[in-house]
Design a protein around this motif. Structure first.
Motif, PDB file in Angstrom:
ATOM      1  N   ARG A 281      20.308 116.090  20.915  1.00 38.44           N
ATOM      2  CA  ARG A 281      20.551 115.569  22.030  1.00 38.44           C
ATOM      3  C   ARG A 281      22.146 116.072  23.160  1.00 38.44           C
ATOM      4  NH1 ARG A 281      19.981 116.196  26.621  1.00 38.44           N
ATOM      5  NH2 ARG A 281      18.910 114.616  28.074  1.00 38.44           N
ATOM      6  N   ALA A 282      23.017 116.040  22.797  1.00 37.90           N
ATOM      7  CA  ALA A 282      24.143 116.421  23.265  1.00 37.90           C
ATOM      8  C   ALA A 282      24.599 117.587  23.103  1.00 37.90           C
ATOM      9  CB  ALA A 282      25.751 116.417  22.546  1.00 37.90           C
ATOM     10  N   ILE A 283      23.971 118.537  22.395  1.00 41.89           N
ATOM     11  CA  ILE A 283      23.986 119.815  22.024  1.00 41.89           C
ATOM     12  C   ILE A 283      23.130 120.534  23.267  1.00 41.89           C
ATOM     13  CG2 ILE A 283      22.676 120.264  19.681  1.00 41.89           C
ATOM     14  CD1 ILE A 283      24.864 122.840  19.618  1.00 41.89           C
ATOM     15  N   GLY A 284      21.543 120.425  23.527  1.00 35.53           N
ATOM     16  CA  GLY A 284      20.711 121.024  24.233  1.00 35.53           C
ATOM     17  C   GLY A 284      21.070 120.186  25.345  1.00 35.53           C
ATOM     18  N   GLU A 285      22.051 119.215  26.288  1.00 33.78           N
ATOM     19  CA  GLU A 285      22.261 118.724  27.190  1.00 33.78           C
ATOM     20  C   GLU A 285      22.511 119.885  28.148  1.00 33.78           C
ATOM     21  OE1 GLU A 285      22.101 116.878  30.466  1.00 33.78           O
ATOM     22  OE2 GLU A 285      20.826 116.242  29.338  1.00 33.78           O
ATOM     23  N   PHE A 286      21.625 119.875  29.721  1.00 38.35           N
ATOM     24  CA  PHE A 286      21.055 120.702  30.425  1.00 38.35           C
ATOM     25  C   PHE A 286      21.449 120.008  32.032  1.00 38.35           C
ATOM     26  CE2 PHE A 286      18.813 123.133  33.425  1.00 38.35           C
ATOM     27  CZ  PHE A 286      20.258 124.322  33.852  1.00 38.35           C
ATOM     28  N   GLY A 287      20.654 119.190  32.274  1.00 38.85           N
ATOM     29  CA  GLY A 287      20.840 119.378  33.724  1.00 38.85           C
ATOM     30  C   GLY A 287      22.282 118.113  33.514  1.00 38.85           C
ATOM     31  N   ALA A 288      22.650 117.001  33.453  1.00 40.70           N
ATOM     32  CA  ALA A 288      23.762 116.080  33.622  1.00 40.70           C
ATOM     33  C   ALA A 288      24.408 117.617  33.984  1.00 40.70           C
ATOM     34  CB  ALA A 288      23.962 115.062  32.556  1.00 40.70           C
ATOM     35  N   THR A 289      25.115 117.794  32.693  1.00 44.01           N
ATOM     36  CA  THR A 289      26.652 119.102  31.986  1.00 44.01           C
ATOM     37  C   THR A 289      26.261 120.009  33.543  1.00 44.01           C
ATOM     38  OG1 THR A 289      25.691 118.996  29.937  1.00 44.01           O
ATOM     39  CG2 THR A 289      27.179 120.610  31.114  1.00 44.01           C
ATOM     40  N   MET A 290      25.069 120.361  34.044  1.00 41.90           N
ATOM     41  CA  MET A 290      25.089 121.286  35.165  1.00 41.90           C
ATOM     42  C   MET A 290      25.195 120.723  36.708  1.00 41.90           C
ATOM     43  SD  MET A 290      23.696 124.105  35.296  1.00 41.90           S
ATOM     44  CE  MET A 290      22.575 124.609  36.501  1.00 41.90           C
ATOM     45  N   MET A 291      25.380 119.021  36.565  1.00 41.02           N
ATOM     46  CA  MET A 291      26.112 118.333  37.494  1.00 41.02           C
ATOM     47  C   MET A 291      27.142 117.784  37.701  1.00 41.02           C
ATOM     48  SD  MET A 291      23.217 117.538  39.799  1.00 41.02           S
ATOM     49  CE  MET A 291      23.918 116.040  40.758  1.00 41.02           C
ATOM     50  N   VAL A 292      28.021 117.482  36.267  1.00 40.36           N
ATOM     51  CA  VAL A 292      28.729 117.478  36.320  1.00 40.36           C
ATOM     52  C   VAL A 292      30.065 118.665  36.139  1.00 40.36           C
ATOM     53  CG1 VAL A 292      30.647 116.220  34.874  1.00 40.36           C
ATOM     54  CG2 VAL A 292      28.375 114.855  35.781  1.00 40.36           C
ATOM     55  N   ALA A 293      29.293 119.517  35.000  1.00 40.99           N
ATOM     56  CA  ALA A 293      30.521 120.517  34.733  1.00 40.99           C
ATOM     57  C   ALA A 293      29.344 121.993  34.771  1.00 40.99           C
ATOM     58  CB  ALA A 293      31.278 120.439  33.510  1.00 40.99           C
ATOM     59  N   TYR A 294      29.268 122.219  35.759  1.00 39.53           N
ATOM     60  CA  TYR A 294      29.124 123.605  36.064  1.00 39.53           C
ATOM     61  C   TYR A 294      29.428 124.684  34.973  1.00 39.53           C
ATOM     62  CZ  TYR A 294      25.997 128.119  38.079  1.00 39.53           C
ATOM     63  OH  TYR A 294      25.097 128.606  37.882  1.00 39.53           O
ATOM     64  N   ASN A 295      30.426 124.485  35.772  1.00 37.65           N
ATOM     65  CA  ASN A 295      31.718 125.605  34.879  1.00 37.65           C
ATOM     66  C   ASN A 295      32.428 124.328  33.195  1.00 37.65           C
ATOM     67  OD1 ASN A 295      31.606 127.982  35.006  1.00 37.65           O
ATOM     68  ND2 ASN A 295      30.785 127.877  37.242  1.00 37.65           N
ATOM     69  N   PRO A 296      32.750 124.795  32.631  1.00 39.13           N
ATOM     70  CA  PRO A 296      32.526 126.204  31.422  1.00 39.13           C
ATOM     71  C   PRO A 296      31.473 125.837  31.690  1.00 39.13           C
ATOM     72  CG  PRO A 296      33.991 124.834  30.334  1.00 39.13           C
ATOM     73  CD  PRO A 296      33.785 123.782  31.813  1.00 39.13           C
ATOM     74  N   ARG A 297      30.510 127.236  30.566  1.00 42.71           N
ATOM     75  CA  ARG A 297      29.404 127.563  30.470  1.00 42.71           C
ATOM     76  C   ARG A 297      29.569 126.565  29.011  1.00 42.71           C
ATOM     77  NH1 ARG A 297      28.400 128.038  35.583  1.00 42.71           N
ATOM     78  NH2 ARG A 297      28.667 130.499  36.119  1.00 42.71           N
ATOM     79  N   THR A 298      28.314 125.919  28.749  1.00 41.79           N
ATOM     80  CA  THR A 298      27.221 125.532  27.700  1.00 41.79           C
ATOM     81  C   THR A 298      25.670 126.709  27.213  1.00 41.79           C
ATOM     82  OG1 THR A 298      26.149 123.791  28.357  1.00 41.79           O
ATOM     83  CG2 THR A 298      27.995 123.405  27.539  1.00 41.79           C
ATOM     84  N   ILE A 299      25.545 126.361  26.319  1.00 41.98           N
ATOM     85  CA  ILE A 299      24.549 127.191  25.541  1.00 41.98           C
ATOM     86  C   ILE A 299      23.039 127.045  27.052  1.00 41.98           C
ATOM     87  CG2 ILE A 299      22.946 127.335  23.892  1.00 41.98           C
ATOM     88  CD1 ILE A 299      24.490 127.035  21.893  1.00 41.98           C
ATOM     89  N   PRO A 300      22.939 125.995  26.820  1.00 41.17           N
ATOM     90  CA  PRO A 300      22.254 125.793  28.291  1.00 41.17           C
ATOM     91  C   PRO A 300      22.188 125.872  29.591  1.00 41.17           C
ATOM     92  CG  PRO A 300      22.157 123.381  26.638  1.00 41.17           C
ATOM     93  CD  PRO A 300      23.140 124.469  26.113  1.00 41.17           C
ATOM     94  N   THR A 301      23.675 125.667  29.587  1.00 41.08           N
ATOM     95  CA  THR A 301      23.939 126.293  31.298  1.00 41.08           C
ATOM     96  C   THR A 301      24.143 127.686  31.134  1.00 41.08           C
ATOM     97  OG1 THR A 301      25.660 125.767  30.728  1.00 41.08           O
ATOM     98  CG2 THR A 301      25.066 124.661  31.799  1.00 41.08           C
ATOM     99  N   ARG A 302      24.499 128.491  30.246  1.00 38.24           N
ATOM    100  CA  ARG A 302      24.497 130.062  30.120  1.00 38.24           C
ATOM    101  C   ARG A 302      22.741 130.757  29.653  1.00 38.24           C
ATOM    102  NH1 ARG A 302      27.757 133.372  31.535  1.00 38.24           N
ATOM    103  NH2 ARG A 302      25.797 134.772  32.474  1.00 38.24           N
ATOM    104  N   ILE A 303      21.722 130.006  29.003  1.00 34.60           N
ATOM    105  CA  ILE A 303      20.920 129.866  28.923  1.00 34.60           C
ATOM    106  C   ILE A 303      19.561 129.889  30.593  1.00 34.60           C
ATOM    107  CG2 ILE A 303      18.408 129.211  28.098  1.00 34.60           C
ATOM    108  CD1 ILE A 303      19.234 128.261  26.259  1.00 34.60           C
ATOM    109  N   TRP A 304      19.950 128.889  30.944  1.00 31.50           N
ATOM    110  CA  TRP A 304      19.707 128.997  32.477  1.00 31.50           C
ATOM    111  C   TRP A 304      20.058 130.046  33.619  1.00 31.50           C
ATOM    112  CZ3 TRP A 304      16.043 127.330  35.805  1.00 31.50           C
ATOM    113  CH2 TRP A 304      16.324 127.194  36.903  1.00 31.50           C
TER     114      TRP A 304
END
Length: 272
Positions: free
Chosen positions: A208-231
């Protein structure tokens, strides 16, 4: 009608009943498998190796593989004791605590991210103190960890609680009667017996953590993770551009599923 004919008649009536769950379950299985097959069919149109070698992809993979284990470790360190307390003790407000644990699972991740911003954002008291100390809680790897932990920690708590609940309390009482204290009993009896469920919860938490997107986008759009980079890649270039990173994430997920099947059982989450 003799007895043999009666038995055959009853068997003929049972066969359609058995086919119903098979057909319904088969349709759901096809629906679940179809997107994977359709997506994998596009891998031939993407230069997987070249795209995964790009600096942006490398950074995203590195960030995800760094933050997800940290989030999982934090969730496990604090979640397993909480799970044991929920499984073994009764106290005022227990239902409230259980509701707080479950709430991140039912909240849309974006809403969870917004809640985190109201608690630790740059303009909150906590956020300002952390930023002044040189440890920003948003827009950083620490922010990614906070987001991942918030949405993923309930998995290890709920699963571990089911595991502790399945442990015979008489074994713990026997340990206490032999002179072992609560901590020693927990470490030598309860924890080993609930090991399978805990490991299942840990692997689910990591997934769940490694695939997290929504909360990560809100709290830390940068630096990129795999889900945010995919988006970002999807917005810029469509589905074909995200195939390599999606395959990388899928490969990590398959490893997690293998770990769950090897060390624990997912059904323990709902067996309580």
């Amino acid at each position: 009608m003799n007895r043999t004919d009666s038995v055959r008649s009853r068997r003929s009536l049972r066969i359609p009943g058995r086919l119903v769950p098979v057909v319904l379950g088969g349709l759901l299985l096809v629906y679940l498998a179809l997107p994977f097959l359709a997506f994998l069919s596009r891998t031939g149109t993407a230069n997987v190796i070249a795209r995964l070698s790009a600096p942006e992809a490398q950074v995203a993979i590195r960030n995800s593989l760094l933050t997800a284990p940290v989030s999982t470790a934090i969730a496990t360190l604090f979640g397993v004791p909480l799970a044991f307390a929920l499984a073994r003790t009764s106290f005022a407000g227990k239902r409230l605590v259980e509701g707080i644990v479950i709430l991140p699972l039912v909240l849309p991740p974006v809403v969870g991210g917004a809640m985190l911003l109201t608690a630790v954002g740059r303009f909150t008291p906590i956020g300002r103190v952390a930023a002044a100390a040189g440890v920003p809680l948003t827009g950083s790897l620490l922010g990614v960890v906070l987001a991942q932990t918030f949405v993923a920690a309930p998995f290890v708590v709920i699963t571990a609680r089911a595991g502790f609940g399945a442990v015979d309390e008489r074994l713990e009482q026997a340990s206490r009667s032999l002179g072992y204290g609560p901590l020693a009993t927990f470490w030598n009896v309860s924890l080993p017996l609930a090991r399978g469920a805990i490991l299942a919860g840990v692997t689910l938490t990591f997934a769940r953590a490694i695939g997290e997107f929504g909360a990560t986008m809100m709290v830390a759009y940068n630096p990129r993770t795999i889900p945010t980079r995919i988006w970002i890649d999807f917005i810029a270039g469509g589905i074909d551009t995200i195939v390599p990173l999606a395959l990388a994430l899928l490969a990590i997920t398959l490893v997690v599923i293998t770990a769950v099947q090897r060390f624990g059982r997912i059904p323990t989450v709902v067996e309580e």
